[in-house]
Design a protein around this motif. Sequence first.
Motif, PDB file in Angstrom:
ATOM      1  N   PRO A  22      25.663 -13.499  -2.416  1.00  0.00           N
ATOM      2  CA  PRO A  22      26.688 -14.514  -2.162  1.00  0.00           C
ATOM      3  C   PRO A  22      27.410 -14.210  -0.850  1.00  0.00           C
ATOM      4  CG  PRO A  22      26.880 -13.635  -4.386  1.00  0.00           C
ATOM      5  CD  PRO A  22      25.851 -12.811  -3.671  1.00  0.00           C
ATOM      6  N   PRO A  23      27.857 -15.227  -0.131  1.00  0.00           N
ATOM      7  CA  PRO A  23      28.483 -14.995   1.168  1.00  0.00           C
ATOM      8  C   PRO A  23      29.761 -14.163   1.110  1.00  0.00           C
ATOM      9  CG  PRO A  23      28.464 -17.347   0.603  1.00  0.00           C
ATOM     10  CD  PRO A  23      27.747 -16.625  -0.475  1.00  0.00           C
ATOM     11  N   ASP A  24      30.435 -14.153  -0.019  1.00  0.00           N
ATOM     12  CA  ASP A  24      31.683 -13.392  -0.127  1.00  0.00           C
ATOM     13  C   ASP A  24      31.502 -12.047  -0.820  1.00  0.00           C
ATOM     14  OD1 ASP A  24      31.124 -14.483  -2.584  1.00  0.00           O
ATOM     15  OD2 ASP A  24      33.205 -14.956  -3.062  1.00  0.00           O
ATOM     16  N   ASP A  25      30.279 -11.571  -0.956  1.00  0.00           N
ATOM     17  CA  ASP A  25      30.000 -10.311  -1.641  1.00  0.00           C
ATOM     18  C   ASP A  25      30.385  -9.137  -0.745  1.00  0.00           C
ATOM     19  OD1 ASP A  25      29.088  -8.237  -3.166  1.00  0.00           O
ATOM     20  OD2 ASP A  25      26.965  -8.770  -3.040  1.00  0.00           O
ATOM     21  N   PRO A  26      31.439  -8.379  -1.102  1.00  0.00           N
ATOM     22  CA  PRO A  26      31.872  -7.272  -0.249  1.00  0.00           C
ATOM     23  C   PRO A  26      30.860  -6.132  -0.196  1.00  0.00           C
ATOM     24  CG  PRO A  26      33.144  -7.312  -2.279  1.00  0.00           C
ATOM     25  CD  PRO A  26      32.284  -8.541  -2.279  1.00  0.00           C
ATOM     26  N   LEU A  27      30.078  -5.945  -1.251  1.00  0.00           N
ATOM     27  CA  LEU A  27      29.079  -4.880  -1.232  1.00  0.00           C
ATOM     28  C   LEU A  27      27.956  -5.212  -0.259  1.00  0.00           C
ATOM     29  CD1 LEU A  27      28.901  -4.035  -5.036  1.00  0.00           C
ATOM     30  CD2 LEU A  27      30.299  -2.989  -3.256  1.00  0.00           C
ATOM     31  N   ALA A  29      28.288  -7.112   2.350  1.00  0.00           N
ATOM     32  CA  ALA A  29      28.873  -6.995   3.684  1.00  0.00           C
ATOM     33  C   ALA A  29      28.918  -5.534   4.131  1.00  0.00           C
ATOM     34  CB  ALA A  29      30.274  -7.598   3.690  1.00  0.00           C
ATOM     35  N   ALA A  30      29.244  -4.628   3.212  1.00  0.00           N
ATOM     36  CA  ALA A  30      29.283  -3.206   3.552  1.00  0.00           C
ATOM     37  C   ALA A  30      27.885  -2.701   3.897  1.00  0.00           C
ATOM     38  CB  ALA A  30      29.867  -2.403   2.390  1.00  0.00           C
ATOM     39  N   ALA A  31      26.886  -3.120   3.128  1.00  0.00           N
ATOM     40  CA  ALA A  31      25.513  -2.702   3.407  1.00  0.00           C
ATOM     41  C   ALA A  31      25.029  -3.248   4.745  1.00  0.00           C
ATOM     42  CB  ALA A  31      24.585  -3.162   2.282  1.00  0.00           C
ATOM     43  N   GLU A  32      25.354  -4.507   5.017  1.00  0.00           N
ATOM     44  CA  GLU A  32      24.949  -5.116   6.290  1.00  0.00           C
ATOM     45  C   GLU A  32      25.597  -4.408   7.466  1.00  0.00           C
ATOM     46  OE1 GLU A  32      23.357  -7.421   9.243  1.00  0.00           O
ATOM     47  OE2 GLU A  32      22.743  -7.306   7.153  1.00  0.00           O
ATOM     48  N   SER A  33      26.882  -4.095   7.354  1.00  0.00           N
ATOM     49  CA  SER A  33      27.557  -3.414   8.458  1.00  0.00           C
ATOM     50  C   SER A  33      27.022  -2.000   8.643  1.00  0.00           C
ATOM     51  CB  SER A  33      29.067  -3.386   8.227  1.00  0.00           C
ATOM     52  OG  SER A  33      29.394  -2.542   7.155  1.00  0.00           O
ATOM     53  N   PHE A  34      26.517  -1.397   7.587  1.00  0.00           N
ATOM     54  CA  PHE A  34      25.942  -0.055   7.689  1.00  0.00           C
ATOM     55  C   PHE A  34      24.641  -0.091   8.484  1.00  0.00           C
ATOM     56  CE2 PHE A  34      23.072   3.257   6.145  1.00  0.00           C
ATOM     57  CZ  PHE A  34      23.825   4.382   6.422  1.00  0.00           C
ATOM     58  N   ARG A  90      34.047   3.496   1.597  1.00  0.00           N
ATOM     59  CA  ARG A  90      35.429   3.040   1.377  1.00  0.00           C
ATOM     60  C   ARG A  90      35.473   1.563   1.024  1.00  0.00           C
ATOM     61  NH1 ARG A  90      36.155   6.398   6.038  1.00  0.00           N
ATOM     62  NH2 ARG A  90      37.001   8.383   5.383  1.00  0.00           N
ATOM     63  N   ALA A  91      34.627   0.768   1.684  1.00  0.00           N
ATOM     64  CA  ALA A  91      34.588  -0.671   1.392  1.00  0.00           C
ATOM     65  C   ALA A  91      34.127  -0.913  -0.045  1.00  0.00           C
ATOM     66  CB  ALA A  91      33.669  -1.387   2.375  1.00  0.00           C
ATOM     67  N   VAL A  92      33.152  -0.146  -0.504  1.00  0.00           N
ATOM     68  CA  VAL A  92      32.667  -0.283  -1.881  1.00  0.00           C
ATOM     69  C   VAL A  92      33.766   0.107  -2.864  1.00  0.00           C
ATOM     70  CG1 VAL A  92      31.037   0.654  -3.571  1.00  0.00           C
ATOM     71  CG2 VAL A  92      30.235  -0.020  -1.306  1.00  0.00           C
ATOM     72  N   LEU A  93      34.454   1.209  -2.597  1.00  0.00           N
ATOM     73  CA  LEU A  93      35.558   1.614  -3.483  1.00  0.00           C
ATOM     74  C   LEU A  93      36.660   0.560  -3.515  1.00  0.00           C
ATOM     75  CD1 LEU A  93      35.909   5.428  -2.726  1.00  0.00           C
ATOM     76  CD2 LEU A  93      35.099   4.344  -4.819  1.00  0.00           C
ATOM     77  N   ASP A  94      36.974  -0.008  -2.364  1.00  0.00           N
ATOM     78  CA  ASP A  94      37.985  -1.068  -2.322  1.00  0.00           C
ATOM     79  C   ASP A  94      37.549  -2.270  -3.147  1.00  0.00           C
ATOM     80  OD1 ASP A  94      39.523   0.526  -0.678  1.00  0.00           O
ATOM     81  OD2 ASP A  94      39.011  -0.558   1.173  1.00  0.00           O
TER      82      ASP A  94
END
Length: 119
Positions: A22-27, A29-34, A90-94
């Motif tokens: 989903p476009p708002d999935d923070p996990l 987004a964290a993986a993509e930025s990694f 940190r993004a995953v924990l948040d």
Amino acid sequence: MRNLAAAALISMFLCAPAHAAPPDDPLAAAAESFIHGLVHERDVDLVFGYLREALDAAVEGRELPPPEALTQRVEAIGEEAKQRGAIAGRAVLDAIERSIRDAMKTPGVLPSSRPLQRL
């Protein structure tokens, strides 16, 4: 052995499968930025150039040390991966904390606090 580990690490990043999220999935987004921008096209050239030369050397019965450029890139990718991993962690924990806090605000989402009954 270190050369094999380096080649495996780079290959893993190059072969990681894409997945839909989903476009708002923070996990996601964290993986993509990694991963985004960590391995470049020239890194692919370095790895496969070395693998071709290593294959030729193996056929001839000799061992080929990795080129200095490949060794430097592997070390640079490793350092960058450590930094990005800390940020992604940190993004995953948040995201987990936010999910738990949101669940606590919604009645009926969390299990009952009553003790379990025996039958």
